[in-house]
Design an enzyme around this catalytic site. Structure first.
Site, short mmCIF file in Angstrom:
data_model
loop_
_atom_site.label_atom_id
_atom_site.label_comp_id
_atom_site.label_asym_id
_atom_site.label_seq_id
_atom_site.Cartn_x
_atom_site.Cartn_y
_atom_site.Cartn_z
CG ASP A 187 -3.15 8.20 -1.74
OD1 ASP A 187 -3.17 8.77 -0.63
OD2 ASP A 187 -2.74 7.03 -1.90
NE ARG A 241 -6.32 0.86 -2.14
CZ ARG A 241 -5.69 1.45 -1.11
NH1 ARG A 241 -4.39 1.29 -0.94
NH2 ARG A 241 -6.35 2.22 -0.26
CG ASN A 301 -2.56 11.62 2.27
OD1 ASN A 301 -2.00 10.68 1.70
ND2 ASN A 301 -2.32 11.91 3.53
CE LYS A 302 -5.59 5.79 3.90
NZ LYS A 302 -6.54 4.94 3.13
NE ARG A 341 -0.56 1.83 3.55
CZ ARG A 341 0.55 2.57 3.68
NH1 ARG A 341 1.76 2.02 3.89
NH2 ARG A 341 0.48 3.88 3.58
N GLY A 342 0.19 2.41 -0.15
CA GLY A 342 0.93 3.65 -0.29
C GLY A 342 1.10 3.88 -1.79
CB ALA A 343 0.45 6.87 -3.88
CD GLN A 384 -3.78 3.00 6.53
OE1 GLN A 384 -4.42 3.42 7.48
NE2 GLN A 384 -4.36 2.74 5.38
#
Ligand code: MRU
Length: 362
Positions: free
Chosen positions: A245, A97, A255-256, A54-56, A204
């Site tokens: 992201d 995603r 973002n998150k 995970r994470g862009a 996270q």
């Protein structure tokens, strides 16, 4: 850092000899460091969807390795047949995603290699794809380091930093984006006091950022998301660093979930709010944050996950968007590998891409 810890491992790697994508299974952290060796496309898709990787930037790299592995297996006698199968694999991974643009950015780069080399044989195309996915990862290491350097120029040793989600090494190839200045600072003997929002619902911040910062010897404090205001009010935060992201052309930074709230708090308390992201996360084709597709995730992540027993009545409505965006007006600067963009972002982001083009000509 003397002993081997999470910072010594690669978040995402290619084992070409075994035709496998190798990732740290991030859903098991911080309790267990488990490596997954994935050879099947459906398992690579699932790893991205389930946030095992995970994470862009990390999902972009994983997808690039994934589509290369798919290409390696293609049996085709001509270009058209090869491209048809390649495209199907590319589109399949792209569906895992929707929000982080790095996924389609990396897959588009891989596709461009195929489209630009129609005259090559199938084995040659496979070799070119191998080179490209390796380059995508190597470039990410460089981009993160650059972001770290620019970020470090904005802060003083010992200052308080608040971060949200995980935009660290676990979300990239090395260093991270938002955590890059902190890790780079550690390499140079500096230390910051970092507050990491736990980041509901998937934690996270608590599970990943705290884990990697702690492993790197950083003074780390985990807070619940609803404590950020108090920590800022106490005067403990001199800067906020978050990842992204997808950044729109006007500077709205997706973002998150929760990032928007942190940005509003930072503005209220007069704390600089920096978004850190490589140009692979900036999507100039999207005018503003409202146009970004926000991933919706299962209700159980909110009601059950992490709890010993269910914590909301069965059947209750749940809203679980995985991302939001910080309005460009709340952002002090967007830190990229080609420098720090400042408002107005409609101009400064174009300038970042001009610099990138210049650098690529050299
Ligand atoms: O759902 P996730 O964990 O993939 O979301 C990750 C984030 O929002 C990160 O902050 C972002 O991808 C930047 S990573 C350098």
């Amino acid at each position: 850092m003397s002993e081997k810890n999470i910072m010594s491992y690669e978040t995402v790697a290619l084992d070409d000899a075994a035709s496998a994508l190798v990732i740290i299974n991030q859903t098991k952290l911080p309790d267990e460091v488990e490596f997954l060796h994935l050879t099947e496309q459906k398992d690579i898709w699932k790893a991205i969807y389930l946030l095992q990787v995970r994470g862009a930037p990390a999902i972009g790299i994983a997808a690039a390795f994934g589509v290369y592995l798919a290409a390696k297996r293609i049996v085709a006698s001509d270009y058209e047949a090869f491209y048809e199968q390649f495209k199907a694999a590319r589109d399949y991974l792209d569906s895992s995603r929707p929000t982080a643009v790095n996924l389609s950015w990396a897959l588009n780069r891989m596709e461009q290699v195929v489209l630009a080399n129609r005259n090559q044989t199938v084995p040659e195309l496979k070799e070119l794809l191998h080179k490209e996915c390796v380059a995508i990862k190597e470039e990410d290491v460089w981009m993160c380091r650059q972001i770290g350097e620019y970020g470090l120029s904005l802060i003083k040793d010992g200052c308080g930093i608040l971060t949200h989600c995980n935009a660290g090494q676990l979300a990239t190839s090395k260093y991270g984006t938002a955590l890059a200045p902190i890790h780079l600072g550690r390499e140079r003997g500096m230390n910051f006091k970092v507050f990491t929002d736990e980041t509901r619902p998937l934690l996270q911040g608590a599970r990943l950022s705290a884990f990697e910062l702690f492993a790197d010897g950083v003074d780390t404090t985990v807070i619940c998301d609803n404590m950020a205001s108090q920590v800022m009010k106490n005067g403990w935060v001199q800067a906020v660093f978050v990842g992204c992201d997808r950044v729109a052309a006007n500077g709205d930074a997706c973002n998150k979930i929760g990032t928007s709230g942190v940005a509003i708090l930072a503005k209220y308390y007069g704390i600089p709010f920096y978004v850190c992201g490589p140009t692979s996360t900036i999507d100039m084709s999207i005018a503003r944050g409202e146009d970004i597709t926000i991933e919706q995730r299962p209700a159980e992540e909110v009601t059950e996950m992490w709890y010993k027993k269910r914590m909301a009545p069965a059947g209750v409505n749940v809203y679980n968007p995985a991302f939001d965006f910080a309005d460009h007006e709340l952002i002090t600067g967007i830190i990229t590998e080609y420098g720090i963009a400042r408002p107005p972002y409609t101009e400064s982001l174009k300038e970042v891409f001009r610099k990138k083009q210049e650098a690529q000509k050299k």
